[in-house]
Write a protein that holds these residues in place. Structure first.
Motif, PDB file in Angstrom:
ATOM      1  N   VAL A 159     -17.177  16.546  13.819  1.00  0.00           N
ATOM      2  CA  VAL A 159     -15.791  16.053  13.756  1.00  0.00           C
ATOM      3  C   VAL A 159     -15.764  14.550  13.962  1.00  0.00           C
ATOM      4  O   VAL A 159     -15.124  13.813  13.208  1.00  0.00           O
ATOM      5  CB  VAL A 159     -14.923  16.757  14.817  1.00  0.00           C
ATOM      6  CG1 VAL A 159     -13.585  16.044  14.966  1.00  0.00           C
ATOM      7  CG2 VAL A 159     -14.699  18.208  14.448  1.00  0.00           C
ATOM      8  N   ASN A 160     -16.487  14.076  14.975  1.00  0.00           N
ATOM      9  CA  ASN A 160     -16.474  12.647  15.285  1.00  0.00           C
ATOM     10  C   ASN A 160     -17.007  11.811  14.136  1.00  0.00           C
ATOM     11  O   ASN A 160     -16.415  10.799  13.759  1.00  0.00           O
ATOM     12  CB  ASN A 160     -17.294  12.368  16.542  1.00  0.00           C
ATOM     13  CG  ASN A 160     -16.594  12.901  17.774  1.00  0.00           C
ATOM     14  OD1 ASN A 160     -15.470  13.382  17.677  1.00  0.00           O
ATOM     15  ND2 ASN A 160     -17.239  12.808  18.911  1.00  0.00           N
ATOM     16  N   THR A 220      -7.348  -4.822   0.458  1.00  0.00           N
ATOM     17  CA  THR A 220      -5.970  -5.097   0.060  1.00  0.00           C
ATOM     18  C   THR A 220      -5.466  -6.386   0.679  1.00  0.00           C
ATOM     19  O   THR A 220      -4.858  -7.223   0.010  1.00  0.00           O
ATOM     20  CB  THR A 220      -5.062  -3.939   0.496  1.00  0.00           C
ATOM     21  OG1 THR A 220      -5.576  -2.730  -0.035  1.00  0.00           O
ATOM     22  CG2 THR A 220      -3.643  -4.145   0.002  1.00  0.00           C
ATOM     23  N   MET A 221      -5.756  -6.564   1.972  1.00  0.00           N
ATOM     24  CA  MET A 221      -5.299  -7.773   2.661  1.00  0.00           C
ATOM     25  C   MET A 221      -5.901  -9.014   2.012  1.00  0.00           C
ATOM     26  O   MET A 221      -5.195  -9.988   1.752  1.00  0.00           O
ATOM     27  CB  MET A 221      -5.705  -7.717   4.130  1.00  0.00           C
ATOM     28  CG  MET A 221      -4.912  -6.725   4.938  1.00  0.00           C
ATOM     29  SD  MET A 221      -5.601  -6.634   6.577  1.00  0.00           S
ATOM     30  CE  MET A 221      -4.547  -5.383   7.299  1.00  0.00           C
ATOM     31  N   ARG A 262     -18.493  19.103  17.650  1.00  0.00           N
ATOM     32  CA  ARG A 262     -17.808  17.899  18.090  1.00  0.00           C
ATOM     33  C   ARG A 262     -18.393  16.665  17.394  1.00  0.00           C
ATOM     34  O   ARG A 262     -17.666  15.798  16.939  1.00  0.00           O
ATOM     35  CB  ARG A 262     -17.974  17.793  19.602  1.00  0.00           C
ATOM     36  CG  ARG A 262     -17.260  16.654  20.229  1.00  0.00           C
ATOM     37  CD  ARG A 262     -17.344  16.828  21.717  1.00  0.00           C
ATOM     38  NE  ARG A 262     -16.314  17.768  22.164  1.00  0.00           N
ATOM     39  CZ  ARG A 262     -15.385  17.430  23.052  1.00  0.00           C
ATOM     40  NH1 ARG A 262     -15.374  16.248  23.565  1.00  0.00           N
ATOM     41  NH2 ARG A 262     -14.478  18.303  23.421  1.00  0.00           N
ATOM     42  N   LEU A 270     -14.631  11.776  11.203  1.00  0.00           N
ATOM     43  CA  LEU A 270     -13.518  10.874  11.517  1.00  0.00           C
ATOM     44  C   LEU A 270     -13.936   9.418  11.337  1.00  0.00           C
ATOM     45  O   LEU A 270     -13.195   8.608  10.785  1.00  0.00           O
ATOM     46  CB  LEU A 270     -13.068  11.066  12.959  1.00  0.00           C
ATOM     47  CG  LEU A 270     -12.007  12.124  13.192  1.00  0.00           C
ATOM     48  CD1 LEU A 270     -11.744  12.260  14.670  1.00  0.00           C
ATOM     49  CD2 LEU A 270     -10.727  11.735  12.467  1.00  0.00           C
ATOM     50  N   GLN A 323      -7.018  -9.351  -1.018  1.00  0.00           N
ATOM     51  CA  GLN A 323      -6.497  -9.584  -2.365  1.00  0.00           C
ATOM     52  C   GLN A 323      -5.104 -10.180  -2.337  1.00  0.00           C
ATOM     53  O   GLN A 323      -4.738 -10.960  -3.207  1.00  0.00           O
ATOM     54  CB  GLN A 323      -6.481  -8.280  -3.157  1.00  0.00           C
ATOM     55  CG  GLN A 323      -7.839  -7.897  -3.677  1.00  0.00           C
ATOM     56  CD  GLN A 323      -7.784  -6.636  -4.491  1.00  0.00           C
ATOM     57  OE1 GLN A 323      -7.075  -6.562  -5.485  1.00  0.00           O
ATOM     58  NE2 GLN A 323      -8.509  -5.621  -4.065  1.00  0.00           N
ATOM     59  N   SER A 324      -4.312  -9.811  -1.327  1.00  0.00           N
ATOM     60  CA  SER A 324      -2.937 -10.327  -1.314  1.00  0.00           C
ATOM     61  C   SER A 324      -2.889 -11.790  -0.896  1.00  0.00           C
ATOM     62  O   SER A 324      -1.842 -12.414  -0.971  1.00  0.00           O
ATOM     63  CB  SER A 324      -2.035  -9.469  -0.426  1.00  0.00           C
ATOM     64  OG  SER A 324      -2.256  -9.769   0.919  1.00  0.00           O
ATOM     65  N   LEU A 325      -4.019 -12.336  -0.470  1.00  0.00           N
ATOM     66  CA  LEU A 325      -4.038 -13.756  -0.136  1.00  0.00           C
ATOM     67  C   LEU A 325      -4.569 -14.623  -1.279  1.00  0.00           C
ATOM     68  O   LEU A 325      -4.628 -15.831  -1.170  1.00  0.00           O
ATOM     69  CB  LEU A 325      -4.881 -14.001   1.122  1.00  0.00           C
ATOM     70  CG  LEU A 325      -4.271 -13.415   2.394  1.00  0.00           C
ATOM     71  CD1 LEU A 325      -5.154 -13.697   3.582  1.00  0.00           C
ATOM     72  CD2 LEU A 325      -2.895 -13.970   2.627  1.00  0.00           C
ATOM     73  N   GLU A 326      -4.964 -13.973  -2.390  1.00  0.00           N
ATOM     74  CA  GLU A 326      -5.376 -14.749  -3.556  1.00  0.00           C
ATOM     75  C   GLU A 326      -4.159 -15.475  -4.135  1.00  0.00           C
ATOM     76  O   GLU A 326      -3.033 -15.105  -3.859  1.00  0.00           O
ATOM     77  CB  GLU A 326      -5.979 -13.812  -4.614  1.00  0.00           C
ATOM     78  CG  GLU A 326      -7.395 -13.374  -4.261  1.00  0.00           C
ATOM     79  CD  GLU A 326      -7.874 -12.256  -5.147  1.00  0.00           C
ATOM     80  OE1 GLU A 326      -7.146 -11.913  -6.107  1.00  0.00           O
ATOM     81  OE2 GLU A 326      -8.962 -11.720  -4.884  1.00  0.00           O
ATOM     82  N   PRO A 327      -4.385 -16.549  -4.942  1.00  0.00           N
ATOM     83  CA  PRO A 327      -3.240 -17.283  -5.482  1.00  0.00           C
ATOM     84  C   PRO A 327      -2.304 -16.364  -6.263  1.00  0.00           C
ATOM     85  O   PRO A 327      -2.769 -15.594  -7.103  1.00  0.00           O
ATOM     86  CB  PRO A 327      -3.899 -18.310  -6.428  1.00  0.00           C
ATOM     87  CG  PRO A 327      -5.288 -18.423  -5.968  1.00  0.00           C
ATOM     88  CD  PRO A 327      -5.663 -17.111  -5.364  1.00  0.00           C
ATOM     89  N   PRO A 328      -0.993 -16.428  -5.964  1.00  0.00           N
ATOM     90  CA  PRO A 328      -0.043 -15.623  -6.732  1.00  0.00           C
ATOM     91  C   PRO A 328       0.083 -16.147  -8.164  1.00  0.00           C
ATOM     92  O   PRO A 328      -0.414 -17.229  -8.477  1.00  0.00           O
ATOM     93  CB  PRO A 328       1.268 -15.785  -5.972  1.00  0.00           C
ATOM     94  CG  PRO A 328       1.095 -16.984  -5.138  1.00  0.00           C
ATOM     95  CD  PRO A 328      -0.357 -17.127  -4.855  1.00  0.00           C
ATOM     96  N   LYS A 329       0.750 -15.390  -9.014  1.00  0.00           N
ATOM     97  CA  LYS A 329       0.824 -15.716 -10.445  1.00  0.00           C
ATOM     98  C   LYS A 329       1.333 -17.124 -10.693  1.00  0.00           C
ATOM     99  O   LYS A 329       0.884 -17.815 -11.587  1.00  0.00           O
ATOM    100  CB  LYS A 329       1.733 -14.710 -11.156  1.00  0.00           C
ATOM    101  CG  LYS A 329       1.144 -13.321 -11.243  1.00  0.00           C
ATOM    102  CD  LYS A 329       1.942 -12.484 -12.227  1.00  0.00           C
ATOM    103  CE  LYS A 329       1.387 -11.073 -12.351  1.00  0.00           C
ATOM    104  NZ  LYS A 329       1.803 -10.201 -11.244  1.00  0.00           N
ATOM    105  N   LYS A 330       2.293 -17.559  -9.854  1.00  0.00           N
ATOM    106  CA  LYS A 330       2.891 -18.874 -10.058  1.00  0.00           C
ATOM    107  C   LYS A 330       1.831 -19.965  -9.937  1.00  0.00           C
ATOM    108  O   LYS A 330       1.835 -20.927 -10.681  1.00  0.00           O
ATOM    109  CB  LYS A 330       3.995 -19.084  -9.020  1.00  0.00           C
ATOM    110  CG  LYS A 330       5.022 -20.104  -9.429  1.00  0.00           C
ATOM    111  CD  LYS A 330       6.140 -20.197  -8.407  1.00  0.00           C
ATOM    112  CE  LYS A 330       7.071 -19.011  -8.482  1.00  0.00           C
ATOM    113  NZ  LYS A 330       8.105 -19.046  -7.444  1.00  0.00           N
TER     114      LYS A 330
END
Lengths: 166, 386
Positions: free
Chosen positions: A8-9, A26-27, A5, A12, A29-36
């Motif tokens: 397994v724990n 990922t979150m 047990r 996990l 990185q998606s808040l970094e300045p976009p290409k524009k």
């Protein structure tokens, strides 16, 4: 706890941790300045298009940029001038070093005067009157043939920084 | 693991998986709304250029959101039909059924308003057509349509209010209803999330069986009550992300890749797959009956079927809560329902022709009739031996 047990724990937990790590990455990185937005990272200035012995205005990274193209008729400043060909160029970020307003060029006294607290700079960007003590900031630049690329560190910029320290 | 087919284990875990999907939709939706511009002129570009190409991982959020909604509706239908099959809307289960039906209507609204947001051709005309349905409300139809759109036809004003509904109003309503639907307060009050072997709360609720159930040994909550749903969620998420990365055409239609044009209706309009059966219901009555316009009958049939589903606890008059395979009449009724739903869904995707119109009429009539027949069927059943 029973050995199986526990195994397994903990596996996990390790799996969840890995998943959370990459998900959060990922979150973020998606808040970094976009290409524009990244289009403003650098400004290209064609030096032939600049009028002689006059202040020209550009923007770099959403900040105002003052450029003075001059010959020997104006005061030269070893610490702040870039010599390209026959002319000298002074680049400044047009933000007052006191509290961040934008100074205006007053052609009668040949100075930059900041409207907020009456800070004064000469046309080379050196601080003259209180409350300002520091000169206008020179942005990183790179000279490429007849173009100044503002926003990239080049050889001329490093030399200028060396000169200003001396 | 008792993974026998006859146990229909997927039905036990649809709810858990839907909660996980809700969280995925919430997170991806938050990241999408950071770059989406709810403006008639800018919406299309902000979705297809900014989010899909310029924002890091924007494409991932959008695909998770789109596929997530599609899978959510698939699971919702499985969940709903499964509960219908096992009679989980009667005798002590009514509150779950009614709150579930409210959730189902909320999901329809959130799905529809979300579909309008990218402002492609399909989005725009879906909004135009669906809001036009409200004209059929007797008396004040046209005023209601004007009030819902906030303009003479669907425009930026409509888009903005749909956006608000989609990201604030409906998520809040759904959250509240999910907590109600899952009996969260009761669960929270009686369950000890213990690391010290206090054990899992075993509910004292009476079952439909007449025999007493032997009391169970209390078990540690964590691995016993979490691991199986977690396995189900893991298997589902593996399938889900496979579809996100390799089969996004399941949720993205090429027809929605052209920006909305209010003066040009596409020749062949259809909604997302989960609304196809409703569209076909609307289209199926293509002739007028006496004074009544065909479109009115289509609209009425839509109302009849949805209200029929809502009122299942009242329509089913069999006093015993037993699964459909122990109720011969109801079993036939159930499979007729499923077959006509699937039939209508397939027909909804096909372009209209004489043949599809007539088959659609047949299925629509069956679907409507089912809800009228049910009280008599189930009444008969309670006399028969089952």
């Amino acid at each position: 706890m029973d050995r199986n047990r526990r195994l397994v724990n903990y596996s996990l937990l390790a799996l969840t941790g890995t998943g959370v790590y990459y998900t959060v990455g990922t979150m973020f990185q998606s808040l970094e300045p976009p290409k524009k937005a990244l289009l403003d990272a650098a400004t290209f200035i064609d030096i032939n298009a600049l009028p002689l012995n006059e202040i020209s205005y550009r923007t770099w990274q959403k900040k105002p940029l003052f450029i003075l193209k001059k010959d020997a008729s104006l005061t030269l400043d070893k610490k702040r001038d870039i010599k390209i060909g026959d002319y000298y160029y002074t680049l400044m970020v047009g933000i007052c070093t006191h509290l961040g307003c934008v100074p205006k060029y007053d052609a009668t006294v040949k100075r930059f005067v900041c409207p907020c607290h009456n800070g004064q700079f000469d046309y080379n960007g050196n601080a003259l009157a209180s409350p300002v003590t520091k000169p206008l900031v020179i942005p990183p630049f790179k000279v490429h043939d007849e173009t100044i690329i503002v926003g990239e560190v080049g050889e001329a910029y490093l030399q200028l920084m060396e000169a200003s320290k001396a | 693991m008792n993974l026998k087919l006859k146990n229909f284990n997927i039905l036990l875990y649809t709810g858990a998986i839907m909660v996980v999907l809700c969280l995925l939709l919430l997170v991806s939706g938050i990241f999408l709304s950071m770059h989406y511009i709810p403006d008639a002129e800018k919406a299309f570009e902000s979705v297809h250029t900014t989010i899909m190409q310029e924002v890091n991982y924007g494409w991932l959020w959008r695909k998770i959101h789109a596929l997530g909604s599609t899978f959510f509706f698939l699971l919702l239908y499985i969940h709903l039909l499964g509960m219908l099959y096992f009679g989980f809307y009667k005798h002590g289960k009514t509150k779950y059924w009614y709150s579930g039906m409210v959730l189902y209507f909320c999901c329809m609204v959130i799905g529809f308003t979300g579909y309008v947001l990218p402002m492609g051709q399909m989005s725009y005309w879906a909004a135009q057509v669906i809001t036009s349905l409200l004209e059929y409300i007797p008396g004040a139809g046209e005023d209601i349509v004007l009030w819902v759109r906030g303009d003479f036809s669907v425009s930026g004003i409509t888009l903005l209010r749909f956006y608000t509904l989609h990201i604030v109003v409906m998520p809040l309503a759904i959250t509240l209803m999910v907590l109600t639907h899952t009996d969260f307060v009761k669960w929270y009050a009686t369950t000890k999330l213990s690391w010290n072997r206090k054990g899992l709360h075993v509910s004292k609720e009476e079952r439909f069986s007449k025999h007493d159930i032997t009391p169970k040994e209390p078990k540690p909550f964590f691995s016993n009550a979490i691991l199986k749903p977690l396995l189900a969620c893991t298997l589902f998420l593996a399938l889900f992300f496979y579809c996100v990365f390799f089969h996004d055409e399941l949720a993205f239609d090429a027809l929605n890749l052209t920006p909305a044009n209010p003066s040009d209706t596409p020749s062949h309009i259809y909604p997302e797959w989960y609304f196809l059966w409703m569209l076909q219901l609307l289209k199926s009555f293509f002739f007028d009956i006496g004074m009544i316009k065909g479109s009115y009958i289509g609209m009425a049939s839509l109302v009849v079927v949805n209200v029929g589903l809502l009122l299942m606890p009242l329509l089913d008059r069999n006093p015993r809560r037993i699964p459909a395979h122990q109720r011969p009449y109801f079993l036939a009724w159930f499979w007729a329902l499923v077959v006509s739903l699937i039939g209508l869904t397939i027909l909804g995707k096909l372009p209209s022709s004489t043949l599809t119109l007539w088959i659609g009429l047949f299925f629509s009539t069956v679907l409507m009739a089912l809800f009228f027949i049910l009280p008599f069927l189930s009444g008969k059943e309670s006399h028969a031996k089952s």
